[in-house]
Write a protein that holds these residues in place. Structure first.
Motif, short mmCIF file in Angstrom:
data_model
loop_
_atom_site.label_atom_id
_atom_site.label_comp_id
_atom_site.label_asym_id
_atom_site.label_seq_id
_atom_site.Cartn_x
_atom_site.Cartn_y
_atom_site.Cartn_z
N GLY A 34 0.80 -1.16 0.13
CA GLY A 34 0.36 -0.37 0.32
C GLY A 34 0.75 1.23 0.06
O GLY A 34 0.28 2.28 0.71
N GLU A 35 1.80 1.21 -0.43
CA GLU A 35 3.32 1.81 -0.11
C GLU A 35 3.12 3.29 -1.61
O GLU A 35 2.18 2.64 -2.70
N ASP A 36 2.89 4.46 -1.95
CA ASP A 36 3.04 5.38 -2.54
C ASP A 36 4.04 5.03 -4.13
O ASP A 36 5.37 5.21 -3.67
N VAL A 37 3.59 4.27 -4.96
CA VAL A 37 4.96 4.07 -5.55
C VAL A 37 4.57 5.22 -6.79
O VAL A 37 3.77 5.11 -7.92
N GLU A 38 5.72 6.02 -7.48
CA GLU A 38 5.67 6.70 -8.47
C GLU A 38 6.36 6.62 -9.96
O GLU A 38 8.06 5.70 -9.19
N THR A 39 6.00 5.52 -10.65
CA THR A 39 6.83 5.14 -11.89
C THR A 39 6.58 6.47 -13.37
O THR A 39 5.87 6.50 -13.82
N THR A 40 7.36 6.65 -13.88
CA THR A 40 7.61 7.02 -15.13
C THR A 40 8.74 6.91 -16.22
O THR A 40 9.38 6.40 -15.76
N LYS A 41 7.90 6.97 -17.27
CA LYS A 41 8.78 6.10 -18.17
C LYS A 41 9.17 6.96 -18.99
O LYS A 41 9.03 8.57 -19.31
N LYS A 42 10.77 7.07 -19.21
CA LYS A 42 11.92 7.89 -20.00
C LYS A 42 12.19 7.32 -21.12
O LYS A 42 12.07 6.22 -21.44
N TRP A 43 11.44 8.13 -22.15
CA TRP A 43 11.94 7.98 -23.20
C TRP A 43 12.91 8.34 -24.55
O TRP A 43 14.05 8.66 -23.97
N ALA A 44 12.86 7.10 -24.90
CA ALA A 44 14.81 6.97 -25.42
C ALA A 44 15.00 6.69 -25.12
O ALA A 44 17.09 7.15 -25.03
N ALA A 45 15.58 5.82 -22.96
CA ALA A 45 16.75 6.03 -22.38
C ALA A 45 17.42 4.88 -22.68
O ALA A 45 16.79 3.75 -22.71
N GLY A 46 18.47 4.76 -22.45
CA GLY A 46 19.33 3.35 -22.90
C GLY A 46 19.60 3.60 -24.64
O GLY A 46 20.35 2.73 -24.74
N GLN A 47 19.51 4.44 -24.99
CA GLN A 47 19.97 4.18 -26.47
C GLN A 47 20.47 5.28 -27.39
O GLN A 47 20.61 7.05 -26.06
N ASN A 48 21.96 4.80 -27.97
CA ASN A 48 22.79 6.34 -28.57
C ASN A 48 22.55 6.98 -29.49
O ASN A 48 22.58 5.23 -30.55
N LYS A 49 21.42 8.00 -29.63
CA LYS A 49 21.05 8.46 -30.43
C LYS A 49 22.15 9.14 -31.43
O LYS A 49 21.84 9.77 -32.75
N GLN A 50 23.26 9.29 -30.54
CA GLN A 50 24.59 9.78 -31.57
C GLN A 50 24.72 9.13 -32.88
O GLN A 50 25.71 9.98 -34.31
N HIS A 51 24.49 7.91 -33.17
CA HIS A 51 25.00 7.05 -34.15
C HIS A 51 23.33 6.73 -35.10
O HIS A 51 23.40 5.56 -35.94
#
Length: 147
Positions: A34-51
């Motif tokens: 019953g604890e408060d849990v906050e989840t957020t989705k990180k877009w494009a997380a873990g991707q190497n965009k420079q390539h």
């Protein structure tokens, strides 16, 4: 060592590390309690965009023209060298006189420098010869007279 103190020691620990609180099991367990849990989705997380391959890559590959910076002509380098030697200056002396590094003068004389109008103007005034325009190598006071 005969009289060692054998008292009880209590070690206090934190409830969990950041890594444990981020795992799916930890989140589900916290929700069950019953604890408060906050989840957020990180877009494009873990991707190497420079390539990331873009649609212009093929267009660039087909490009045949070689792109490069214009360099000072060897003629200008020779004029600088001649003017410097006529005034009895070393590369270092000329560089000091125009507040530049000696390597700048060496690059201009060798034709390796990318032309900079400010530097060219300072060199022109120091050696008294024109380095730009049609009348390269002529004295600064020579040239077309204005009426």
């Amino acid at each position: 060592m005969a009289e060692s103190d054998w008292d009880t020691v209590t070690v206090l620990r934190k409830k969990g590390s950041a890594a444990q609180s981020k795992s799916k099991q930890a989140v589900i367990a916290a929700q069950r309690r019953g604890e408060d849990v906050e989840t957020t989705k990180k877009w494009a997380a873990g991707q190497n965009k420079q390539h990331v391959v873009t649609k212009n890559t093929a267009k660039l590959d087909r490009e045949t023209e070689e792109l490069h910076h214009e360099r000072v002509t060897l003629e200008v380098g020779k004029v600088i060298q001649k003017g410097r030697q006529d005034k009895g200056l070393t590369q270092k002396d000329l560089a000091t006189k125009i507040n530049e590094k000696p390597q700048v003068i060496a690059d201009y004389e060798a034709g390796k420098a990318i032309p900079n109008n400010q530097v060219m103007g300072k060199i022109e005034r120091a050696i008294g010869l024109k380095l730009r325009g049609k009348d390269i190598g002529l004295p600064l006071d020579a040239g077309p007279k204005k009426k």
